[in-house]
Design a protein around this motif. Sequence first.
Motif, PDB file in Angstrom:
ATOM      1  N   GLN A 124       0.792  -1.243   0.000  1.00 11.39           N
ATOM      2  CA  GLN A 124       0.000   0.000   0.000  1.00 11.39           C
ATOM      3  C   GLN A 124       0.824   1.292   0.000  1.00 11.39           C
ATOM      4  OE1 GLN A 124      -3.303   0.189   2.812  1.00 11.39           O
ATOM      5  NE2 GLN A 124      -3.107   2.408   2.949  1.00 11.39           N
ATOM      6  N   PRO A 125       1.801   1.479   0.906  1.00 13.13           N
ATOM      7  CA  PRO A 125       2.539   2.744   0.900  1.00 13.13           C
ATOM      8  C   PRO A 125       3.338   2.970  -0.373  1.00 13.13           C
ATOM      9  CG  PRO A 125       3.550   1.161   2.405  1.00 13.13           C
ATOM     10  CD  PRO A 125       2.230   0.598   2.008  1.00 13.13           C
ATOM     11  N   LEU A 143       2.458   1.776  -3.402  1.00 13.21           N
ATOM     12  CA  LEU A 143       1.487   2.094  -4.447  1.00 13.21           C
ATOM     13  C   LEU A 143       1.014   3.542  -4.312  1.00 13.21           C
ATOM     14  CD1 LEU A 143      -0.202   1.253  -6.849  1.00 13.21           C
ATOM     15  CD2 LEU A 143      -1.905   0.311  -5.263  1.00 13.21           C
ATOM     16  N   GLU A 144       0.857   4.001  -3.094  1.00 12.35           N
ATOM     17  CA  GLU A 144       0.458   5.403  -2.877  1.00 12.35           C
ATOM     18  C   GLU A 144       1.478   6.360  -3.497  1.00 12.35           C
ATOM     19  OE1 GLU A 144       0.019   5.433   1.346  1.00 12.35           O
ATOM     20  OE2 GLU A 144      -2.107   4.864   1.290  1.00 12.35           O
ATOM     21  N   LYS A 145       2.759   6.021  -3.357  1.00  9.88           N
ATOM     22  CA  LYS A 145       3.810   6.848  -3.968  1.00  9.88           C
ATOM     23  C   LYS A 145       3.696   6.848  -5.480  1.00  9.88           C
ATOM     24  CE  LYS A 145       7.580   6.626  -0.576  1.00  9.88           C
ATOM     25  NZ  LYS A 145       8.991   6.196  -0.359  1.00  9.88           N
ATOM     26  N   MET A 146       3.457   5.651  -6.065  1.00 10.80           N
ATOM     27  CA  MET A 146       3.380   5.548  -7.527  1.00 10.80           C
ATOM     28  C   MET A 146       2.166   6.292  -8.072  1.00 10.80           C
ATOM     29  SD  MET A 146       6.171   4.068  -7.746  1.00 10.80           S
ATOM     30  CE  MET A 146       6.303   4.005  -9.521  1.00 10.80           C
ATOM     31  N   VAL A 147       1.054   6.240  -7.354  1.00 12.44           N
ATOM     32  CA  VAL A 147      -0.136   6.987  -7.770  1.00 12.44           C
ATOM     33  C   VAL A 147       0.131   8.481  -7.685  1.00 12.44           C
ATOM     34  CG1 VAL A 147      -2.519   7.572  -7.170  1.00 12.44           C
ATOM     35  CG2 VAL A 147      -1.787   5.177  -7.164  1.00 12.44           C
ATOM     36  N   ASN A 148       0.751   8.918  -6.595  1.00 14.59           N
ATOM     37  CA  ASN A 148       1.054  10.347  -6.423  1.00 14.59           C
ATOM     38  C   ASN A 148       1.981  10.865  -7.516  1.00 14.59           C
ATOM     39  OD1 ASN A 148      -0.521  10.527  -4.122  1.00 14.59           O
ATOM     40  ND2 ASN A 148       1.177  10.152  -2.719  1.00 14.59           N
ATOM     41  N   TYR A 149       3.004  10.073  -7.836  1.00 15.14           N
ATOM     42  CA  TYR A 149       3.919  10.481  -8.905  1.00 15.14           C
ATOM     43  C   TYR A 149       3.167  10.630 -10.228  1.00 15.14           C
ATOM     44  CZ  TYR A 149       8.466  10.058  -6.545  1.00 15.14           C
ATOM     45  OH  TYR A 149       9.561  10.255  -5.741  1.00 15.14           O
ATOM     46  N   ASN A 150       2.317   9.660 -10.553  1.00 17.41           N
ATOM     47  CA  ASN A 150       1.598   9.704 -11.826  1.00 17.41           C
ATOM     48  C   ASN A 150       0.593  10.853 -11.874  1.00 17.41           C
ATOM     49  OD1 ASN A 150       1.944   7.296 -13.951  1.00 17.41           O
ATOM     50  ND2 ASN A 150       2.514   6.575 -11.914  1.00 17.41           N
ATOM     51  N   GLN A 151      -0.025  11.161 -10.763  1.00 19.58           N
ATOM     52  CA  GLN A 151      -0.909  12.329 -10.714  1.00 19.58           C
ATOM     53  C   GLN A 151      -0.109  13.601 -10.977  1.00 19.58           C
ATOM     54  OE1 GLN A 151      -2.437  11.709  -6.734  1.00 19.58           O
ATOM     55  NE2 GLN A 151      -4.397  10.907  -7.484  1.00 19.58           N
TER      56      GLN A 151
END
Length: 503
Positions: A131-132, A134-142
């Motif tokens: 989870q933590p 994936l949260e980083k990867m989502v934030n980067y892509n946003q």
Amino acid sequence: MVKEFQEKLIELKEYLKKLEYLKSAMALIQWDSVVNMPAKAIHYRSEILGYLSGESYNISTSNKIKEYVDFFSNKRDLDDITKGTIEKISKEYDRNKKIPKKDYTEYIIAGSISSAAWDEAKRKSDFKIFQPHLEKMVNYNQKFADYWGFKKNRYDALLDIYEPGITTEKLDEVFGNLRDAIVELLNKIKKSGNNPDIQFFNGNFPKDKQEKLAKRIIYKMGYDYKEAGRVDESTHPFTTSFGNKDVRITTNYDESDFRPALFSCIHEAGHGIYEQDISDNLQGTLLGEGASMGIHESQSRFYENIIGRNKNFWKFFYPDVVEQFPKFKDISLEDFYRGINYVEPSLIRTEADELTYSLHIIIRYEIEKALINGDISVEELPNVWNKKYKEYLGIEPKNDREGVLQDIHWSDGSFGYFPSYALGNLYGAQFLNKMKSDISNIYQEIAKGNLNVIHKWLKDNIHKYGCIYTPTELINKVTGEELSSKYFIQYLNEKFKKIYNIK
């Protein structure tokens, strides 16, 4: 003037080879990270990838690249290869320039660590481990999508990486039509009561015999694993290329059922053949790769399903199955054929039947679109995933391993990739329609084991061009039409109505 142009073109190709070398080096390191790397090496390996990605970033955003773009953009009547090269480096220059180097390097490192965390989380069936990361990867892509900009939907900026020109508006329409057609046919199949027997696929299938069968088939298809590739094992099957002379695939064996490894080998070999067929003269142009992920998936899914699950294909290869697994000597070809085309909603995307597969993709598309737009959080993901499977397929995962953790794609930030699989189905069926008109006896040739006729058509019409042409240009060039869902829907109905004896 002509001399200056030619000298500049040679200079450009030599410069771009630096990017190709770095890309191949990073791909090789990533391949080794998945196939061979000891667990304790992950952090140092990530630092290496971070450094190399930084060097790649420097070259792709250099003043030299800008000079080349400015020089060639002012020239008229460029040949298709040069034009394609300039368009590609110009687009990548603009895209990369908008991302601070620090963010880009940190993203590559985070992606490598995230992939390792995903692997551990899947083994332990514990989403919270992942989870933590994936949260980083989502934030980067946003953040990256915002850097690049978009007209209506933030997710469009990510889609454009994998399928240039595709938008959420178009996908909502195409996937809506596809979903409705699949659901209608699926309901007819459920009501037919003509379910094939698949019990004979359960048993003991030694890995060495599976490997022998798979290698026999994929080599006959045209994938050269002997001198230009390899077949290895990994948690999640994939294909990677270090140039057209070194294209590697992986699979994962299940000794209780030989189908997953076999069809994943056929699928990945479809990718591999595409990469091996790309023309040598595209070296130093950055065009020596597939036209898009959708076109790439059209090749893998074309071989896996349209060819690999065709009865004529097994008229030739079924004796090889019987040779490796003698229990099948009492199973007829017809029963085997119906068995490998058995339709039943399932939890695992890579093991889904040909008909319901696209529903798995639509679920992922809707989830990652919502994630990137901030409509759902990463923490909510397991529950959202389970609910959608219940709603779309009528089944629900028992744990994270068979649910939200089953795919590797999000771990390295590949948001926008999943729609490619369903688009590949559409491209593949449209290519088949054209192929049948060009090769009238195609199924007779397949039944004789002459898969070279298919390989040659694909190479001449699609593979050799790499990404000289955009997906839109390529589908028009090959078939004379824009992309349409009607060919795939027609293919599904013709095939499965016959298998299930539906009027």
